[in-house]
Design an enzyme around this catalytic site. Structure first.
Site: not given
Length: 415
Positions: A340, A358
């Site tokens: 992201h 992440c």
């Protein structure tokens, strides 16, 4: 002298009676001639030994000795969708069996090598009336036929399969066809057999079960760019578990787009984006920090969100973070791994690992800067693209954590 007139009267009466008898005899003769097939020819046939008596015997001798039997019986109702339909022949061999639904669609099946039986290749649909036409020949080549109709059961309990990708979509080379069933399946072979996948160009595709409610299909290696995939979901009537039947009959098609595989190096803190085998961009990244490392392995983008909220409580990191406007997020695992955009990471990108597992790319709040790495990668990615992580201190991601069956060998996948 009086005898003459009396005698004459008697003679006249006899003549009239004679004409009546003659007329009656002629009528009977005509009737016999009409039933026997015709006048002088019939008489001639009797004279040369080819009369109607022998013709009748010959017609009877031409009747086939073959006997066709159809199960279930004609007019049967609430017939099971599997195991009930069978056609057999005795004193002969089956030459033709046609089973159709009300739309005229045939049921696939095969006649045994000895011609004695025909069985369907698959289950039947539920709540459906079928017609059966079967023909057999005896040893003299004479045919016998049977026709029948029956209606299958209406199930009380049903299941469906929720699938991805969507019909008509274009996806990346790593995209499997994945089915999640609304009921646990205890007859997996029957259900898997009811899902038929064809491709252009042709490639071997195999299914693999994760638990009893998920079935994924993929080829041995990533799809070839441009491949067209068609899935026939023939689940209507298949018994997935005792007394629970599928109710889907649907065709799904999708196309494989260009090839894009992006390789993240957790030690070098880079991501190399490969398009059709060539590196088109190298992007600085940050991955999971110590104790929260990013999974290694091949991960498939399964969801794309221009903006989303990320709360640590949803993945076991309660109180660690709650960011309501994460830009350009793409899901890589069911457990919560995303690639992201990140506007709060400072100088971490390319320098040190700072995330909770992440993969972060530099971005701006609101995602308005199209030149930012997070925005660029989002706009140049699609569902089904592959992201490979290497050199992380964590284990390889589990094959069922997301659409990540590529982390299983082909041999184990098929087993």
């Amino acid at each position: 002298m009086n005898v003459g007139p009396i005698s004459g009267a008697s003679v006249g009466a006899r003549r009239r009676g004679g004409r009546k008898l003659a007329a009656l005899a002629l009528g009977l003769a005509l009737a016999v001639t009409a039933c026997g097939g015709g006048g002088a020819d019939a008489g001639a046939g009797q004279d040369d030994g080819k009369g109607k008596g022998k013709d009748s015997a010959a017609a009877q001798s031409q009747q086939s000795e073959a006997v066709v039997a159809i199960a279930p019986e004609d007019g049967a109702e609430s017939v099971k969708t599997s195991g009930a339909l069978k056609v057999t022949a005795s004193k002969g061999k089956l030459t033709e069996v046609v089973v159709k639904n009300p739309d005229g669609d045939p049921v696939e099946g095969a006649i045994s090598g000895d011609g004695a039986t025909w069985t369907p290749a698959t289950h039947l649909a539920a709540s459906t009336k079928y017609t059966v036409h079967a023909v057999a020949k005896d040893s003299e080549g004479r045919t016998a036929a049977e026709d029948s109709t029956f209606t299958t059961l209406t199930p009380k309990n049903t299941f469906v399969g929720h699938f991805t990708p969507e019909d008509g979509s274009e996806v990346g080379v790593g995209m499997p066809f994945s089915l999640r069933f609304t009921r646990g399946i205890t007859h997996p072979d029957d259900v898997e057999k009811a899902v038929r996948i064809t491709t252009e160009p042709p490639v071997e595709v195999e299914g693999h079960w994760f638990g009893n409610d998920r079935l994924d299909f993929r080829p041995e290696t990533y799809w070839k760019a441009g491949t067209k995939v068609t899935v026939d979901l023939n689940l209507d009537g298949v018994e997935g578990r005792e007394g629970v039947y599928g109710k889907q009959s649907k065709k799904v098609s999708f196309t494989i787009g260009r090839s894009q595989v992006s390789v993240v190096d957790a030690k070098k803190l880079t991501m190399k984006v490969q398009r059709d085998g060539k590196v088109i961009k190298t992007i600085p990244v940050t991955t999971g920090k110590a104790g929260m490392e990013t999974w290694n392995g091949q991960m498939v983008i399964s969801e794309r969100l221009k903006v989303t909220r990320m709360n640590g409580e949803t993945v076991g990191y309660g109180g660690e973070y709650d960011i309501k406007d994460v830009p350009h997020a793409m899901r890589l695992t069911t457990s919560g791994t995303f690639l992201h955009g990140n506007y709060w990471g400072g100088d971490a990108f390319g320098n040190y690992n700072a995330s909770h597992g992440c993969i972060g790319l530099r971005d701006v709040r609101g995602g308005w800067d199209k030149k930012a790495p997070g925005a660029w990668f989002f706009e140049n990615s699609m569902i089904g693209d592959v992201v490979v992580v290497k050199n992380s201190d964590d284990a390889v991601v589990a094959p069922d954590n997301g659409l990540n069956g590529w982390n299983m060998s082909w041999e184990k996948w098929k087993a």
